[in-house]
Design an enzyme around this catalytic site. Structure first.
Site, PDB file in Angstrom:
ATOM      1  N   ARG A   1      -5.121  92.095  61.083  1.00  0.00           N
ATOM      2  CA  ARG A   1      -4.063  92.349  60.104  1.00  0.00           C
ATOM      3  C   ARG A   1      -3.220  91.094  59.822  1.00  0.00           C
ATOM      4  O   ARG A   1      -2.271  91.146  59.048  1.00  0.00           O
ATOM      5  CB  ARG A   1      -3.139  93.458  60.613  1.00  0.00           C
ATOM      6  CG  ARG A   1      -3.827  94.785  60.733  1.00  0.00           C
ATOM      7  CD  ARG A   1      -2.892  95.883  61.191  1.00  0.00           C
ATOM      8  NE  ARG A   1      -3.489  97.159  60.861  1.00  0.00           N
ATOM      9  CZ  ARG A   1      -3.330  97.774  59.694  1.00  0.00           C
ATOM     10  NH1 ARG A   1      -2.568  97.249  58.763  1.00  0.00           N
ATOM     11  NH2 ARG A   1      -3.921  98.911  59.448  1.00  0.00           N
TER      12      ARG A   1
ATOM     13  N   MET B   1      -1.641  94.378  54.231  1.00  0.00           N
ATOM     14  CA  MET B   1      -2.009  93.894  55.565  1.00  0.00           C
ATOM     15  C   MET B   1      -0.773  93.869  56.460  1.00  0.00           C
ATOM     16  O   MET B   1       0.174  94.566  56.198  1.00  0.00           O
ATOM     17  CB  MET B   1      -2.640  92.504  55.447  1.00  0.00           C
ATOM     18  CG  MET B   1      -3.907  92.501  54.611  1.00  0.00           C
ATOM     19  SD  MET B   1      -5.161  93.644  55.212  1.00  0.00           S
ATOM     20  CE  MET B   1      -5.864  92.712  56.547  1.00  0.00           C
ATOM     21  N   CYS B   2      -0.786  93.054  57.470  1.00  0.00           N
ATOM     22  CA  CYS B   2       0.275  92.938  58.481  1.00  0.00           C
ATOM     23  C   CYS B   2       0.168  94.067  59.515  1.00  0.00           C
ATOM     24  O   CYS B   2      -0.188  95.187  59.191  1.00  0.00           O
ATOM     25  CB  CYS B   2       1.689  92.957  57.921  1.00  0.00           C
ATOM     26  SG  CYS B   2       2.035  91.626  56.776  1.00  0.00           S
ATOM     27  N   GLY B   3       0.476  93.721  60.720  1.00  0.00           N
ATOM     28  CA  GLY B   3       0.472  94.709  61.788  1.00  0.00           C
ATOM     29  C   GLY B   3       1.854  94.804  62.389  1.00  0.00           C
ATOM     30  O   GLY B   3       2.508  93.783  62.621  1.00  0.00           O
TER      31      GLY B   3
END
Lengths: 350, 503
Positions: free
Chosen positions: A30, A1-3
């Site tokens: 995200r 995940m994470c953006g």
């Protein structure tokens, strides 16, 4: 995940933080509301030759007086202030963000090619590992990291990001999976000139951490991304590798590919891989790193995380999602996806 | 007054209904358990070593072997073994000799370490579909790279790499000398490493000329006895290893009895026929790290700086400091041999009581080299009791670049770990020089088994790495994050630098 998202204006035209806030917020799927942050280069033109040291203090009594003491020992505080923040309904204020503008006494260090940077690195490691209640999270010249545990728009509003103008911006929307969500663990991670945002998990963290720690760095933020900033500092600043070469060391070609290269190139890549084997990063990752000279984005060697590049005139965007780039610049001209491990570099035109 | 005999250890019996009196058991047992009298196979169980040769060769599965339950008065302190050792020493006044590895019931740390695997947020990698890199280079690495600018402004690499060994898998076969093991055993191992792209050690017995075709996959050893060492031998090795100590018997040298020194062994070792080959405990030209450095550099000079030099030491209490000294002696790799290491023959008291486990030794060495900022500049090879691919993976995660296996490779050749190697009667043709026994090994078949083993462990290592989301062996090396300690005490967790399970 994470953006993640990063932008550079290659003419050094400065952009305010409003559009990157919008772009980052678009990627809220995200994140988990446990960490977001921004870094901008060129935001402190009034202190062009001072190190801007951003610190999280738990309180302004004990930890701050200890930090002041260490800073006084190694240099001069030109100016200091609390970083202006604006209360947000859902963002729990856990630390007091503070900034110093600082000039180290370079004559204190002998036998160093870059004494000022060595002093700052020493200060960051010392404060973060020995002074409870204080964490230096940003330490470069004319740049600043702004981060907290919260959603992107909350963090942006907390620091009022649109009030800052920079020619490079990176931003990160965090979804912590194996380490706690806390202010220090939010991205970007910074040391001196290097700032890093990262989507993924670094499965080689144990090896990378031993390597940077054996070279005098101390990992204190309980997050794998921290080592990336230190690896860039070690390989880039101290070993003097150009950024493409750093990327090659961190995400090298596979041996089968190296074996097929012409002898000279093969020798270079083999030597690079053997020398920097412990710096090789494994696991799924997409990373954007900024310095005052430009930005570089790259992914892991089998591309387990997305990375999209967009260009429009002097602006180069690198992000997890095309939509985020389009929100930031609806007129974006070209969009493409780099190959696994291939560095995307944006440098200033002069 | 005589001490009398001690009770027998194993009881052999034959199912007479099954037995067809083919005599294979009589022919195969080199210890003389079976004899034929009046058309009847008689058994002397007292001679049995539990080598299993008879059982594995019996076409009717008619033979069974039982470990005899102790018939002494049971006692937690005065075990049967303790009492028998005393009886034997009272009778002989000698040091008790033993073969194979440490036979004490120490906890095995490997079995209290568990590996990691990915789930959801971090995808595991499927080695059948994605590249998995196990290639390992052993040897010196530069601390950093230097570049120069050419006249045209191009950046040119200035740093030259020292010679490194290139392994297709981080798994090698350790040093077992010609003399300790047979030529057919060595040939099988040599063919196997050539097939699998890795290396084996010659041991301290020189290199027999029938191994020359495989010399590019062999590491020649220089031990304190200097047996078989000349410039021809040094030049044939892909690397040279100085043996200071051995895990099964730290602090002492070696002894090959004269009976095993047949003409071929005498030629290869360059010693007189039938003479005892005794390696002294120390090298008589090495009394400090500086002396060691001299030998390292002399060997490099003799071979024109074209070969990596390894230094092998036994895992002992201050192994980390010694390894750091070796790393700074110009040596390219340090080999650490743990106290589970095998041996042809060792005084039992050494084998079972001297040294430390390899797991703790690797971790301590890795830490010390890291603290000194030189970990990547020297390779670390672990050996001594590596039993499977999980031990291999755990060794690497604790800080080894590669491992040597010894006993495991012999088991692939038939060895049943009966522990009687020092008697020279190995019925499997491994630890013997008797031609009829040596001929029991078909080197093509033997090499295939050993190659299969290396291949299988390599596949399993790839799978373990893939599960941990790692596709390059460099990223497993010294990666404590991928390990957790299970039921290990706090002190041991600290030495290993590993978190407990759940943390």
């Amino acid at each position: 995940m994470c953006g993640i998202i990063g932008v550079i204006d290659r003419t050094k035209a400065r952009m305010d933080g409003s559009s990157i806030k919008k772009a980052l917020s678009l990627m809220n799927e995200r994140g988990s509301g446990e960490g977001a942050g921004y870094v901008a280069y060129g935001i402190y033109p009034d202190y062009p030759d001072c190190y801007a040291i951003h610190v999280f203090f738990d309180n302004l009594v004990e930890p701050k007086s200890k930090v002041d003491e260490v800073l006084h020992k190694w240099g001069r505080i030109v100016h200091q202030e609390e970083i202006p923040t604006y209360e947000q309904p859902c963002l729990k204020r856990e630390h007091i963000p503070w900034r110093y503008f600082y000039r180290p006494y370079t004559e204190f260090i002998v036998g160093s090619n870059n004494p000022a940077e060595d002093i700052i690195k020493h200060l960051v490691m010392t404060v973060n590992s020995t002074i409870p209640g204080a964490l230096i999270f940003s330490s470069g010249i004319n740049l600043g990291v702004f981060k907290a545990a919260g959603w992107p728009e909350e963090v942006a509003d907390f620091y009022r990001i649109e009030d800052y103008k920079g020619y490079i911006w990176l931003a990160h929307n965090r979804y912590p999976t194996n380490t706690p969500g806390w202010w220090g663990g939010a991205h970007p991670f910074n040391l001196l000139d290097w700032a890093v945002v990262h989507n993924g998990e670094i499965t080689s963290y144990g090896t990378n951490r031993s390597y940077v720690e054996s070279n005098g760095y101390k990992c204190t933020m309980s997050t794998d991304t921290e080592v990336v900033a230190y690896l860039f500092d070690l390989l880039g600043r101290r070993h003097g590798l150009p950024s493409e070469m750093i990327v090659e060391a961190l995400a090298p070609q596979f041996w089968d590919e190296i074996d097929l290269l012409p002898e000279k190139e093969q020798k270079l890549k083999r030597t690079l891989r053997l020398t920097y084997g412990p710096a090789l990063m494994n696991g799924p990752f997409a990373i954007v790193v900024a310095t005052s000279k430009g930005i570089v984005g790259f992914t892991d060697r089998i591309k387990l995380r997305p990375l999209v590049v967009g260009e429009n005139g002097s602006r180069l965007y690198i992000s997890s999602e095309e939509a985020a780039i389009r929100v930031m610049d609806p007129e974006v001209k070209s969009i493409y996806m780099p190959r696994a491990g291939e560095p995307v570099v944006g440098r200033f035109s002069q | 007054m005589s001490l009398g005999s001690v009770p027998l250890k194993y009881k052999i019996s034959i199912d007479r209904d099954q037995c067809m009196k083919c005599m294979r058991c009589v022919d195969n047992c080199s210890y003389g358990v079976y004899r034929i009298e009046d058309d009847k196979i008689l058994i002397d169980s007292r001679r049995c070593t539990a080598c299993h040769r008879c059982i594995s060769m019996c076409p009717r599965d008619a033979i069974s072997l039982q470990e005899k339950p102790v018939d002494y008065r049971s006692h937690p302190l005065w075990t049967a073994q303790a009492r028998e050792d005393i009886i034997n020493q009272a009778r002989t006044g000698k040091i008790i000799l033993a073969g194979m590895g440490n036979a004490m019931d120490y906890p095995i740390i490997f079995d209290r370490l568990v590996l990691d695997a990915c789930q959801v947020t971090n995808p595991s990698i499927d080695p059948l579909r994605e590249p998995m890199e196990l290639r390992t280079y052993l040897g010196k690495k530069p601390a950093k790279l230097e570049f120069t600018k050419s006249d045209k402004g191009d950046i040119e690499l200035k740093t030259e790499l020292s010679p490194n060994l290139k392994l297709d898998t981080p798994l090698m076969i350790g040093h077992m000398s010609y003399g300790a093991i047979s030529l057919n055993a060595q040939l099988s191992l040599a063919k196997a490493v050539a097939k699998t792209g890795t290396f084996m050690g010659t041991g301290e017995g020189g290199m027999h000329e029938s191994l020359y075709p495989y010399q590019s996959n062999m590491i020649v050893q220089v031990a304190s006895g200097r047996f078989g060492v000349d410039i021809n031998y040094l030049e044939r090795g892909a690397a040279i290893e100085i043996k200071i100590g051995q895990g099964a018997k730290p602090g002492i040298g070696g002894h090959l009895p004269g009976e095993k020194v047949c003409s071929d062994v005498s030629c290869t070792r360059m010693i007189p026929l039938g003479s005892d080959a005794i390696s002294p405990a120390p090298h008589h030209d090495i009394y400090s790290i500086e002396d060691l450095a001299q030998l390292v550099r002399s060997l490099k000079e003799a071979t024109e700086w074209k070969k990596p030099i390894f230094v092998k030491i036994a895992a002992v209490h201050n192994v980390a400091a010694i390894a750091a000294g070796i790393a700074r002696s110009s040596a390219d790799a340090v080999v650490i041999d743990g106290f589970r290491g095998g041996t042809g023959a060792a005084p039992k008291v050494f084998r079972d009581n001297v040294g430390i486990p390899i797991e703790a030794a690797i971790a301590a060495v890795d830490k010390k080299l890291n603290d000194q900022g030189i970990r990547n500049e020297v390779s670390v090879i672990a050996s001594g009791g590596i039993r499977n691919s999980a031990d291999l993976a755990k060794s690497i995660a604790l800080g080894a670049d590669a491992v040597y296996i010894g006993t495991a490779s012999l088991i692939a050749l038939g060895c049943r770990v009966c522990g009687n190697c020092y008697r020279g009667l190995c019925p499997w043709g491994i630890a013997t020089q008797q031609p009829d026994l040596v001929n029991r090994i078909d080197t093509d078949v033997g090499s295939q088994h050993v190659a299969n083993l290396i291949h299988a462990w390599t596949l399993e290592l790839s799978e373990l790495m893939g599960a941990a989301g790692i596709n390059s062996i460099e990223s497993l090396r010294g990666n404590r994050e991928r390990l957790r300690g299970y039921m290990l005490d706090e002190g041991m967790l600290k030495v290993l630098n590993v978190d407990p399970v759940g943390a």
